[in-house]
Design an enzyme around this catalytic site. Structure first.
Site, PDB file in Angstrom:
ATOM      1  N   ASP A 388      -0.248  11.441   5.593  1.00 42.07           N
ATOM      2  CA  ASP A 388      -0.910  10.430   4.807  1.00 42.07           C
ATOM      3  C   ASP A 388       0.074  10.017   3.712  1.00 42.07           C
ATOM      4  O   ASP A 388       1.054  10.706   3.460  1.00 42.07           O
ATOM      5  CB  ASP A 388      -2.170  11.056   4.191  1.00 42.07           C
ATOM      6  N   THR A 669      -1.274   5.482   7.013  1.00 46.38           N
ATOM      7  CA  THR A 669      -1.878   5.246   5.721  1.00 46.38           C
ATOM      8  C   THR A 669      -2.900   4.123   5.797  1.00 46.38           C
ATOM      9  O   THR A 669      -2.832   3.252   6.658  1.00 46.38           O
ATOM     10  CB  THR A 669      -0.802   4.897   4.670  1.00 46.38           C
ATOM     11  N   GLY A 670      -3.817   4.207   4.912  1.00 45.72           N
ATOM     12  CA  GLY A 670      -4.796   3.129   4.818  1.00 45.72           C
ATOM     13  C   GLY A 670      -4.300   2.030   3.895  1.00 45.72           C
ATOM     14  O   GLY A 670      -4.920   0.981   3.758  1.00 45.72           O
ATOM     15  N   ASP A 671      -3.171   2.275   3.285  1.00 41.18           N
ATOM     16  CA  ASP A 671      -2.648   1.352   2.290  1.00 41.18           C
ATOM     17  C   ASP A 671      -1.992   0.146   2.956  1.00 41.18           C
ATOM     18  O   ASP A 671      -1.843   0.078   4.165  1.00 41.18           O
ATOM     19  CB  ASP A 671      -1.626   2.102   1.428  1.00 41.18           C
ATOM     20  N   LYS A 765      -6.560   6.876  12.427  1.00 40.23           N
ATOM     21  CA  LYS A 765      -5.616   7.966  12.168  1.00 40.23           C
ATOM     22  C   LYS A 765      -5.816   9.079  13.190  1.00 40.23           C
ATOM     23  O   LYS A 765      -4.872   9.581  13.779  1.00 40.23           O
ATOM     24  CB  LYS A 765      -5.825   8.528  10.764  1.00 40.23           C
ATOM     25  N   ASP A 785      -4.677  14.389   2.064  1.00 39.43           N
ATOM     26  CA  ASP A 785      -5.402  14.948   0.933  1.00 39.43           C
ATOM     27  C   ASP A 785      -6.806  14.388   0.794  1.00 39.43           C
ATOM     28  O   ASP A 785      -7.623  14.927   0.076  1.00 39.43           O
ATOM     29  CB  ASP A 785      -4.646  14.674  -0.375  1.00 39.43           C
TER      30      ASP A 785
END
Lengths: 1158, 344
Positions: A388, A669-671, A765, A785
């Protein structure tokens, strides 16, 4: 949280009704919880059931039962029962210890205290006494004991903040608001006179849903939604106190409903071991069959003439009976103690991980935690690492680092010293405050009338004014809190904090103004409008009236959107652009800063338009955005800021090391894509010379085309590691994971050194991890996390959670929890590699020692007419695994070190050995079995030849079969222990105890055991053996020669291999052992490097000859906004509700009056 | 969790080396010099011991005479179990060319007799042999009770199949009058057997003690009449019986039968000359295609004449030396290469 809902949909349970202030009518489950596995009563049956559901234990139980059949067992009735009982006891003790801890933890939770309204007064009671319907009073910082509905709170608008990190891992605070109908209920009297009921849905596991209705007498029913619900496990924050009515207790709380059992993960080694046990079982059957056939043939040949036993009477026994006899005879081929040995070994290995000071994060005092011990050896085999980004690679702390104002760059240029500092502070605990901007030139220019002085002032003012941060005075300190609960740690806070350090202090915010203090002078800006941020707009603006009375629009946003809107008069565009590029190269997040002066009429005109737009009911956001667009133009560029999305300590180094260890790293990542790429650069995952393949497409066909095209372009290099980086977003990934192109997408991804997936949902993911796990057959590790990483953490072979941040969900679902990403290095390269070597050695050794001893029975069967006679004494055999050779596997499994941890970290290439798994596969297993067969043959044949002549004792005494048996048994114990010594590459005191101790234990046991008969009626045939065996010179001559013959073979084999095909490991070990004499690590390193260079030249670097714009080498600039849109309360609304100039007391009254007006 | 001033101190203050896995350890490294010198030393040692063992084995005198074929008539007679009461004797003359110095032991040796069969070994009653419970014959199948149900003493297949040939060695001193060579029939058992494992039932008269039991079916005489000459050598304490009851490991085995009583002519051992074995042939072996022989042997410190261990030592020594030389060669060859590599 889609994945959670998809896990298991709880039954639509019936509606529950809670009567207020009528405790007798509310009977629901208790609030005490128990996470323990056993109670005192259920322990034995449950434990036995669990144990015997393991195939191996069931097998031994089966053998034990078979042994009870009269006449069938050649090894006595209880000889398998005893070791089985010992083993069950040992692992039972382990279970009890673990369960005791759980009981203690439960007790701790259950006896926490809370204030509850009972009999019209506040009483302090324990958590376990809380009942449904109770009215609970909780104060700031407290954890909530049960799920409850918020009645009232101390805060404005009856809100309260809760930290839900225990539940979903999100570190931001959540805002909850009570119903206005109950907001006045604050005194005991009011509360105890409360009557009515709450109807709500039955207990379920969904955090974000709640459906209920409050029926207060004499009032109309009011709906209750998730905004009013406070959950068990959450912590009250920034709120003085709250009152709530308990609706779910104990196991019915959402927190407990979500604490599902982790899926049991088995390591690769364990799976292979199970197969090998099965193979051994087949071998056992084969040996039994051979013996049966042998018995039949022997009886055919001799049967008639064996007058001394009346063979005829026995021949009537069937083949099946014989088979059983032989299965019992050889059943110890399957190592009875292997499972329990491994269990204990892994338990201790896990303790080593927990104890490791190198993985101790001192700042939070968090140690690494192995939450399971099943996967210790799997850590040594990781090939794909899925990481992540936020909170894992980065600290989730933004730091204002640099800026460019009017074409001049400011900020500490001395990157060198920065990296030096980083290197010095190897332990990542030293993270200083988040502001690192330190360039005296800026203030110097500002104060000494530099030509760009005005720009600097404007720039700094803008950053002080144009934001949504709320200041909070704490004595003389000002703490900046991002106002919206949905973006606690944003870039904005970092910028404002940075400004404060430069002397532009943002001191107060009222609903309509912002006050800043510059050089001791206060300026107040009237905020007219806030033009909100959205991911579409990629910018935010404020319209202010400056202290001088001018109207001005301040805007900050992504460079692309700002540049589009610059007026022709704007200067410094070129310089700023190059600076932006420079920032991006360093992996900094940038924001462009610009302003526009507005004329009064222009503004009024826009205002009417704005008012119209803000009252539109349909598509309000869209029409607002259109309206914003209208005024955000003709900007004048001031400059740009650069914010560091600070990496965790030593992340680039760790990634470099892991890459060297042949671990492929995928960032999921979700970013946003830009930020993800930036981070990938700054953590050295992607280097500047790397080609990038970007897939951003919006249809299945296009995706398929692109993937096929790239695959073809790669040609023969497909599925080999290329110097490529693949970047894909969630939308495209959705198509790429379609079943038809899944395979080619995977091939493409596997051809790239680095893979970056952005904007992924938690489910995606997990899907990616699943894809690699299923199709590549390599070991995967996922590290994250947050709650959104739970899916992949559970999916991967090994799940690692980053602990220490408040989030617990990832940790709770992980197999290993570490505090910092960089600890992965030690966890994998040292613990993983060690544990892999240890466990595999331990397993192979257990197989070896069992095969050695018990195949001797087969050899003996050849000279005893396949009658099933054993050559050893019954109890000696059954104690072999639990007494005489039980220690060496432990010393191998716990203390063995292939080389020192320093070397393992210095030469990450060593990881490849365990990663490839060449030390443990079918080939190695058969090799070990073959070796054991040879040893067992030597161990039988040599004593046989020695004793064949029968005249071996002084006084001419002749011997018996057990005399031979004791010879062999002693030699076996010695050989097997010394073999463990040969396998042990690092001898510490425990290795010595285990190896020499085992031999001594056997000899002592042998001596005592020979005198037991007839005092204790066992082992009559052992009586007097020790006196004859130990005085026999042949025994001692054989004691020396037989193990030597066995082990010399191994030693020669090892030495030859060591000399001819020297591996890196052996070189490193040799270097270590010669360190005392002369140690030049640099020379050695050169050697390693030289070897590496050769290796690289052996396989020439792949040149990608693609001339396409799709291989994009320019670096995109991530703009710095991490706000979340569409919060419960809009940013503007929230900011406007704060007035930090007033005291808290006033605030409450003001706000409550405000809400009443509503 | 007290961790206040730890940062400044050593990194492992309250943590033992054990917890940090930093116990002092000796790294077992198969270095060339270590392995080579180990091999060399092992080779020297093994060759030395091997030669000593071979020499001492060579110094042993041993004579074995198989008498199943020589006493072919008797063998044939015994093939039929119904002839059990017919006596058959057989005399085998032989010439001893060299004196057998020192203690001489006489063994009988059986070929193809499986004393190590599971059911055979099982078929005995240790508590009966302890003299505590004569009627405890539960484990003795198929020789636990006679047809009328009386318990057999000693019961079981081992006892029943006792070697019952009588072998007498005679020495022809003057080629005319044979002298019976004096032999001891005691002191041929393990101490533990004689004094712990085997006990007669407590009684003054053995025949009374064994009342209520019957003799094993193959025996001619009951257990308390095994030795006519020495009344102490009867019952379960009969030495020949005790020796037999230790079941041998292999189908071909020797059992100690007599030892030379070094008196008269035989104080030095067995002098060279003409001898003969006078055998009362009772024990049937041809039924299971077996053979019998009688062995005379002297012993040295290491036991009887067995070349195997000596050879094993010699061969091992030779092999380790071979390995030593070949590995030395490989090592020297590779050493040059390695040094070249280092210089790079």
């Amino acid at each position: 949280m889609g994945w959670q809902q998809s896990l298991q949909e709880s039954d639509a349970s019936k509606v529950r009704t809670i009567y207020l202030n009528e405790p007798l009518r509310n009977s629901f489950c208790k609030n005490s919880i128990s996470t323990a596995k056993y109670s005192i009563w259920s322990f034995l049956p449950r434990y036995l059931y669990l144990q015997f559901s393991k195939a191996a234990n069931a097998f031994f139980l089966f053998i034990t039962i078979l042994q009870q059949i009269p006449d069938v067992s050649p090894t006595g009735k209880y000889t398998t029962l005893l070791p089985l009982v010992i083993i069950l006891m040992v692992s039972g003790i382990k279970e009890i210890v673990e369960d005791y801890k759980r009981h203690m933890a439960d007790k701790l939770v259950n006896t926490k205290t809370v204030i509850v309204l009972r009999e019209n007064t506040w009483k302090t009671i324990m958590w376990k006494e809380v009942n449904v319907g109770d009215i609970v009073k909780a104060s700031n910082g407290q954890f909530l004991p049960a799920d409850m509905v918020l009645i009232s709170s101390s805060e404005p608008q009856v809100t309260c903040y809760v930290a839900t990190s225990n539940l979903d891992g999100e570190t931001n605070l959540k805002i909850r608001q009570a119903l206005s109908e109950t907001s006045e209920m604050q005194t005991e009297k009011q509360l105890s006179s409360l009557s009515g009921k709450i109807e709500c849905e039955g207990p379920n596991r969904h955090f974000n849903t709640f459906v209920g209705t409050l029926y207060l007498n004499d009032k109309s029913p009011v709906p209750i939604g998730p905004d009013q619900v406070l959950l068990r496990g959450t912590q009250l924050k920034n709120t003085q106190w709250i009152l709530g009515i308990v609706v779910y207790t104990g196991f019915e709380t959402k927190f407990m409903q979500n604490s599902i059992k982790l899926p049991l993960k088995r390591s690769n080694v364990e799976k292979v071991t199970n197969v090998q046990i099965l193979v051994l079982f087949l071998l056992l059957l084969a040996m039994s069959l051979v013996s049966c056939v042998g018995a039949i043939l022997w009886n055919e040949w001799y049967g008639e003439g064996i007058w001394y036993i009346r063979m005829k009477e026995y021949i009537s026994y069937s083949l099946g009976f014989d088979l059983l006899v032989f299965i019992i005879l050889y059943h110890n081929l399957i190592p009875i103690s292997l499972l329990v040995t491994l269990e204990i070994v892994k338990y201790i290995q896990a303790m080593f991980i927990n104890w490791d000071e190198d993985m101790h994060y001192r700042r939070n005092d968090v140690y690494a935690m192995a939450r399971t011990s099943n996967l210790n050896e799997e850590l040594g085999q990781v090939k794909y690492l899925f990481s992540d980004k936020t909170g894992t690679l980065t600290c989730n702390i933004m730091t204002f680092k640099k800026c460019t104002i009017a074409g001049i760059i400011y900020g500490n240029q001395s990157e060198k010293s920065d990296t030096d500092i980083r290197k010095l502070s190897l332990s990542p605990s030293v993270i200083t405050e988040s502001c690192e901007f330190n360039d005296p030139r800026l203030l110097y220019n500002f104060e000494n009338g530099h030509p760009t002085k005005d720009y600097i002032k404007e720039f700094l003012t803008l950053l002080c004014v144009c934001h949504t941060v709320v200041p909070e005075r704490d004595g003389n300190n000002i703490i900046y809190q991002a106002s919206s609960p949905d973006f606690l740690l944003t870039d904005e806070a970092a910028l404002v904090k940075g400004m404060k350090n430069l002397g532009f202090v943002f001191t107060a915010r009222t609903p309509t103004s912002v006050t800043i203090e510059v050089m001791g002078e206060n300026f107040t800006f009237e905020i007219l409008n806030i033009l909100e941020f959205s991911s579409n707009r990629k910018r935010m603006s404020v319209i202010v009236r400056t202290p001088t009375g001018n109207l001005r629009l301040y805007c900050k946003g992504a460079d692309t959107v700002i540049y589009e809107r610059l007026s022709e008069d704007s200067r410094f565009m070129k310089e700023t652009l190059t600076h932006l590029e420079y920032f991006a190269k360093e992996g900094l997040r940038t924001l462009c800063v610009a302003y526009a002066d507005l004329s009064e009429e222009e503004y009024q005109q826009w205002l009417t338009q704005y008012r119209k737009a803000s009252t539109v009911i349909q598509n309000r956001m869209q029409s607002l955005e259109e309206c914003y667009e209208y005024i955000e133009k003709k900007f004048l560029l001031l400059g740009a800021t650069a914010i560091e999305d600070r990496l965790q300590a030593r992340v680039p180094e760790t990634i470099t090391t892991l890459l060297k260890a042949n671990i492929r790293i995928w960032v999921l990542t979700g970013d946003k894509q830009e930020t993800a790429i930036n981070i990938a650069y700054s953590c050295k995952l992607i280097s500047a010379h790397m080609f990038r393949i970007q897939l951003n497409l919006n249809s299945l066909e296009a995706t398929q085309q692109a993937i096929t095209w790239h695959c073809e372009a790669l040609g023969t290099q497909l599925s080999k590691e290329n110097d490529l980086a693949l970047i894909i977003d969630g939308e495209t990934l959705k198509y790429a994971l379609h079943s038809e192109i899944k395979r080619s997408f995977l091939n493409l991804a596997l051809s790239c050194r680095a893979v970056l997936c952005c904007r992924l949902s938690p489910l995606q993911k997990a899907e990616i991890v699943d894809l690699v796990k299923k199709h590549v057959g390599a070991i995967t590790l996922a590290i994250g996390d947050g709650a959104n990483d739970v899916g992949m953490i559970q999916m991967a072979h090994v799940g690692v959670g980053i602990s220490g941040n408040e989030g617990m969900l990832a940790t709770n679902n992980s197999d290993y929890a570490i505090a910092q990403f960089s600890y992965l290095e030690k966890l994998l390269l040292v613990h993983g590699a060690w544990n892999h070597f240890r466990v595999t050695k331990c397993i192979l050794y257990c197989f070896y020692k069992n095969v050695v001893l018990y195949v001797i029975e087969l050899w003996f069967a050849f000279v005893n007419g396949f009658s099933g006679q054993i050559v050893f004494e019954h109890w000696c055999i059954s104690l072999y695994n639990v007494l005489f050779t039980s220690l060496p596997p432990f010393s191998l499994g716990i203390f063995e070190q292939c080389c020192s941890q320093k070397s393992l970290l210095a030469y990450p290439q060593l990881y490849k050995i365990s990663q490839a798994g060449n030390t443990f596969n079918t080939k190695v297993f058969w090799f070990q079995c073959l070796n054991a067969l040879i040893h067992s043959f030597i161990l039988f044949w040599m004593p046989m030849k020695m004793l064949e002549h029968d005249m071996v004792l002084q006084g001419g005494y002749t011997t018996d079969y057990l005399f031979l048996g004791n010879f062999i048994y002693t030699y076996v114990v010695v050989t097997v222990c010394l073999k463990a010594g040969l396998e042990t590459q690092s001898w510490n005191k425990f290795s010595h105890i285990a190896i020499w101790g085992s031999i001594i234990i056997w000899l002592v046991f042998f001596a005592i055991y020979s005198f037991v008969w007839p005092t204790i009626p066992i082992a009559p045939e052992m009586a007097g053996q020790v006196k004859m065996v130990l005085v026999c010179p042949y025994f001692w001559l054989g004691f020396f020669i037989v193990p030597i013959v066995c082990l010399t073979l191994n030693l020669i084999w090892k030495s030859i291999r060591n000399t001819c095909k020297r591996t890196l490991l052996e070189e490193v070990r040799e270097m270590e052992s010669s360190r005392a004499q002369k140690f030049h690590p640099t020379i050695f390193r050169k050697r390693v490097e030289a070897k590496k260079v050769q290796m690289i030249f052996a396989t020439p670097p792949h040149e990608v000859v693609l001339q396409s714009e799709s291989f994009d080498q320019s670096i995109p600039r991530g703009y710095a906004f991490s706000q979340v849109e569409q919060a419960v309360i809009t940013q503007e609304e929230l900011i406007r509700s704060y007035n930090t100039t007033k005291s808290k007391q006033d605030k409450v009254t003001m706000d409550s009056s405000h809400s009443r007006q509503k | 969790m007290k961790r206040t001033s730890e940062e400044s101190q050593s990194r492992l203050p309250d943590n033992s080396a054990l917890k940090q896995q930093q116990l002092p350890a000796y790294r077992l490294q198969l270095t060339a010099t270590g392995v080579l010198s180990g091999f060399f030393a092992t080779g020297v040692f093994c060759l030395g011991v091997g030669i000593i063992l071979i020499l001492s084995a060579k110094s042993i005198k041993e004579i074995e005479i198989k008498y199943t074929k020589i006493c072919g008539n008797c063998a044939k007679l015994r093939e039929d179990a119904t002839n059990f009461d017919k006596e058959c004797t057989c005399s085998i003359p032989f010439y001893l060319s060299e004196t057998m110095q020192g203690n001489v032991y006489m063994y009988y040796k059986l070929y193809g007799f499986y004393q190590n069969l599971y059911r055979y070994i099982l078929s005995r009653s240790n508590s009966q042999l302890m003299g505590t419970d004569l009627k405890d014959v539960g484990t003795c199948a198929p020789f636990s009770r006679s047809h009328d149900g009386t318990p057999i003493a000693p019961c079981g297949a081992i006892a029943n199949s006792i070697f019952n040939d009588t072998i007498i060695l005679s020495y022809n001193l003057n080629s005319s009058i044979p002298i019976e060579v004096p032999m001891l029939r005691s002191g041929i058992t393990w101490w533990t057997d004689k004094y712990v494992k085997f006990q007669n039932p407590r009684s003054k008269n053995l025949s009374i003690a064994f009342a209520g039991t019957t003799k094993p079916p193959s025996w001619a005489k009951p257990v308390y009449e095994l030795d006519q000459e020495d009344p102490e050598n009867n019952g379960f304490l009969n030495d020949d019986f005790i020796v037999w009851m230790r079941a041998a490991a292999f189908p071909t085995f020797k059992k100690l039968y007599r030892r030379l009583n070094r008196i008269q002519y035989f104080t030095e051992g067995l002098p060279a000359g003409n001898y003969s074995f006078n055998i009362t042939y009772n024990f049937p072996v041809t039924r299971f295609r077996g053979e019998k022989s009688v062995v005379l042997s002297t012993l040295t410190w290491s036991g009887g004449s067995n070349l195997f261990l000596g050879l094993a030592y010699t061969v091992t020594g030779a092999v380790t030396w071979l390995a030593f030389f070949s590995m030395m060669a490989i090592h020297l060859m590779l050493k040059d290469r390695k040094m070249f590599f280092t210089q790079q």
